[in-house]
Design a protein around this motif. Structure first.
Motif, PDB file in Angstrom:
ATOM      1  N   UNK A   1       0.867  -1.173   0.000  1.00  0.00           N
ATOM      2  CA  UNK A   1       0.000   0.000   0.000  1.00  0.00           C
ATOM      3  C   UNK A   1       0.909   1.229   0.000  1.00  0.00           C
ATOM      4  N   UNK A   2       0.530   2.210  -0.804  1.00  0.00           N
ATOM      5  CA  UNK A   2       1.253   3.483  -0.808  1.00  0.00           C
ATOM      6  C   UNK A   2       0.291   4.615  -0.475  1.00  0.00           C
ATOM      7  N   UNK A   3       0.885   5.679   0.042  1.00  0.00           N
ATOM      8  CA  UNK A   3       0.121   6.886   0.357  1.00  0.00           C
ATOM      9  C   UNK A   3       0.703   8.034  -0.445  1.00  0.00           C
ATOM     10  N   UNK A   4      -0.153   8.738  -1.155  1.00  0.00           N
ATOM     11  CA  UNK A   4       0.232   9.959  -1.851  1.00  0.00           C
ATOM     12  C   UNK A   4      -0.272  11.110  -0.991  1.00  0.00           C
ATOM     13  N   UNK A   5       0.670  11.900  -0.478  1.00  0.00           N
ATOM     14  CA  UNK A   5       0.322  13.039   0.363  1.00  0.00           C
ATOM     15  C   UNK A   5       0.504  14.315  -0.436  1.00  0.00           C
ATOM     16  N   UNK A   6      -0.505  15.163  -0.397  1.00  0.00           N
ATOM     17  CA  UNK A   6      -0.460  16.466  -1.055  1.00  0.00           C
ATOM     18  C   UNK A   6      -0.513  17.496   0.068  1.00  0.00           C
ATOM     19  N   UNK A   7       0.590  18.226   0.234  1.00  0.00           N
ATOM     20  CA  UNK A   7       0.766  19.131   1.359  1.00  0.00           C
ATOM     21  C   UNK A   7       0.732  20.573   0.882  1.00  0.00           C
ATOM     22  N   UNK A   8      -0.021  21.402   1.554  1.00  0.00           N
ATOM     23  CA  UNK A   8      -0.149  22.813   1.212  1.00  0.00           C
ATOM     24  C   UNK A   8       0.464  23.645   2.337  1.00  0.00           C
ATOM     25  N   UNK A   9       1.702  24.146   2.141  1.00  0.00           N
ATOM     26  CA  UNK A   9       2.354  24.940   3.184  1.00  0.00           C
ATOM     27  C   UNK A   9       1.507  26.147   3.589  1.00  0.00           C
ATOM     28  N   UNK A  10       1.511  26.430   4.886  1.00  0.00           N
ATOM     29  CA  UNK A  10       0.728  27.520   5.450  1.00  0.00           C
ATOM     30  C   UNK A  10       1.548  28.808   5.384  1.00  0.00           C
ATOM     31  N   UNK A  11       1.482  29.481   4.263  1.00  0.00           N
ATOM     32  CA  UNK A  11       2.275  30.694   4.043  1.00  0.00           C
ATOM     33  C   UNK A  11       1.452  31.939   4.343  1.00  0.00           C
ATOM     34  N   UNK A  12       2.092  32.885   4.980  1.00  0.00           N
ATOM     35  CA  UNK A  12       1.455  34.171   5.285  1.00  0.00           C
ATOM     36  C   UNK A  12       0.917  34.807   4.008  1.00  0.00           C
ATOM     37  N   UNK A  13      -0.340  35.221   4.026  1.00  0.00           N
ATOM     38  CA  UNK A  13      -0.937  35.915   2.898  1.00  0.00           C
ATOM     39  C   UNK A  13      -1.469  35.027   1.787  1.00  0.00           C
ATOM     40  N   UNK A  14      -1.311  33.714   1.916  1.00  0.00           N
ATOM     41  CA  UNK A  14      -1.825  32.830   0.868  1.00  0.00           C
ATOM     42  C   UNK A  14      -3.316  32.572   1.085  1.00  0.00           C
ATOM     43  N   UNK A  15      -3.971  32.101   0.025  1.00  0.00           N
ATOM     44  CA  UNK A  15      -5.407  31.804   0.135  1.00  0.00           C
ATOM     45  C   UNK A  15      -5.633  30.307  -0.013  1.00  0.00           C
ATOM     46  N   UNK A  16      -6.626  29.812   0.694  1.00  0.00           N
ATOM     47  CA  UNK A  16      -7.047  28.417   0.567  1.00  0.00           C
ATOM     48  C   UNK A  16      -8.531  28.366   0.887  1.00  0.00           C
ATOM     49  N   UNK A  56       2.229  24.151  10.176  1.00  0.00           N
ATOM     50  CA  UNK A  56       3.162  24.120   9.047  1.00  0.00           C
ATOM     51  C   UNK A  56       2.426  24.003   7.715  1.00  0.00           C
ATOM     52  N   UNK A  57       1.297  23.289   7.729  1.00  0.00           N
ATOM     53  CA  UNK A  57       0.513  23.075   6.513  1.00  0.00           C
ATOM     54  C   UNK A  57      -0.931  23.462   6.781  1.00  0.00           C
ATOM     55  N   UNK A  58      -1.524  24.210   5.863  1.00  0.00           N
ATOM     56  CA  UNK A  58      -2.930  24.589   6.013  1.00  0.00           C
ATOM     57  C   UNK A  58      -3.813  23.369   5.776  1.00  0.00           C
ATOM     58  N   UNK A  59      -3.432  22.533   4.809  1.00  0.00           N
ATOM     59  CA  UNK A  59      -4.173  21.310   4.501  1.00  0.00           C
ATOM     60  C   UNK A  59      -3.183  20.241   4.067  1.00  0.00           C
ATOM     61  N   UNK A  60      -3.492  19.002   4.454  1.00  0.00           N
ATOM     62  CA  UNK A  60      -2.759  17.830   3.984  1.00  0.00           C
ATOM     63  C   UNK A  60      -3.796  16.817   3.513  1.00  0.00           C
ATOM     64  N   UNK A  61      -3.669  16.378   2.273  1.00  0.00           N
ATOM     65  CA  UNK A  61      -4.550  15.334   1.747  1.00  0.00           C
ATOM     66  C   UNK A  61      -3.726  14.067   1.592  1.00  0.00           C
ATOM     67  N   UNK A  88      -8.524  27.289  -8.511  1.00  0.00           N
ATOM     68  CA  UNK A  88      -9.877  27.585  -8.049  1.00  0.00           C
ATOM     69  C   UNK A  88      -9.994  27.611  -6.531  1.00  0.00           C
ATOM     70  N   UNK A  89      -9.017  27.028  -5.820  1.00  0.00           N
ATOM     71  CA  UNK A  89      -9.108  27.020  -4.364  1.00  0.00           C
ATOM     72  C   UNK A  89      -7.859  27.519  -3.644  1.00  0.00           C
ATOM     73  N   UNK A  90      -6.718  27.633  -4.344  1.00  0.00           N
ATOM     74  CA  UNK A  90      -5.525  28.103  -3.644  1.00  0.00           C
ATOM     75  C   UNK A  90      -4.518  28.729  -4.590  1.00  0.00           C
ATOM     76  N   UNK A  91      -3.654  29.560  -4.004  1.00  0.00           N
ATOM     77  CA  UNK A  91      -2.502  30.093  -4.721  1.00  0.00           C
ATOM     78  C   UNK A  91      -1.207  29.466  -4.191  1.00  0.00           C
ATOM     79  N   UNK A  92      -1.339  28.421  -3.382  1.00  0.00           N
ATOM     80  CA  UNK A  92      -0.201  27.716  -2.799  1.00  0.00           C
ATOM     81  C   UNK A  92       0.257  26.614  -3.748  1.00  0.00           C
ATOM     82  N   UNK A  93       1.557  26.516  -3.957  1.00  0.00           N
ATOM     83  CA  UNK A  93       2.124  25.422  -4.739  1.00  0.00           C
ATOM     84  C   UNK A  93       2.162  24.172  -3.847  1.00  0.00           C
ATOM     85  N   UNK A  94       1.388  23.135  -4.179  1.00  0.00           N
ATOM     86  CA  UNK A  94       1.376  21.942  -3.315  1.00  0.00           C
ATOM     87  C   UNK A  94       2.681  21.159  -3.424  1.00  0.00           C
ATOM     88  N   UNK A  95       3.000  20.478  -2.334  1.00  0.00           N
ATOM     89  CA  UNK A  95       4.135  19.559  -2.268  1.00  0.00           C
ATOM     90  C   UNK A  95       3.564  18.150  -2.296  1.00  0.00           C
TER      91      UNK A  95
END
Length: 103
Positions: A1-16, A56-61, A88-95
């Protein structure tokens, strides 16, 4: 089983837009990945190690698949449309991180 994590860093002034993410983006992704997607979760960051500190992250999927190949086969054909929805939902570059689930 593998997990793909999509992390959105919680940066000052970013939108989510969490509502859009949960009600539109995630259901769209689930529909496109189909039965290859074995499970998943979305975590909304509350704080860091110190109470009241910035998370550290606003959202992690986290998306679960049987294998890297299963993920690539499911995601590849839909990558462009999934990624096109990000503005459509963020200006954050996901990791993105792919991990092997051990426990």
């Amino acid at each position: 089983m593998i997990k793909v994590s999509v992390l959105y860093p919680n940066k000052e002034g970013s939108k989510f837009d969490l509502g859009y993410y949960l009600n539109s983006h995630i259901p769209m992704v689930q529909g496109k990945l189909g039965e290859s997607l074995k499970g998943g979760s979305v975590d909304h960051g509350l704080s860091g190690a110190e109470p009241g500190s910035r998370a550290e992250f606003v959202v992690m999927a986290h998306l679960l698949f049987d294998s890297v190949e299963a993920f690539q086969s499911a995601f590849g054909p839909h990558a462009d449309s999934i990624m096109a929805d990000v503005p459509n939902y963020t200006d954050i570059q996901p990791i993105l991180q792919v991990s092997e689930v051990k426990i």
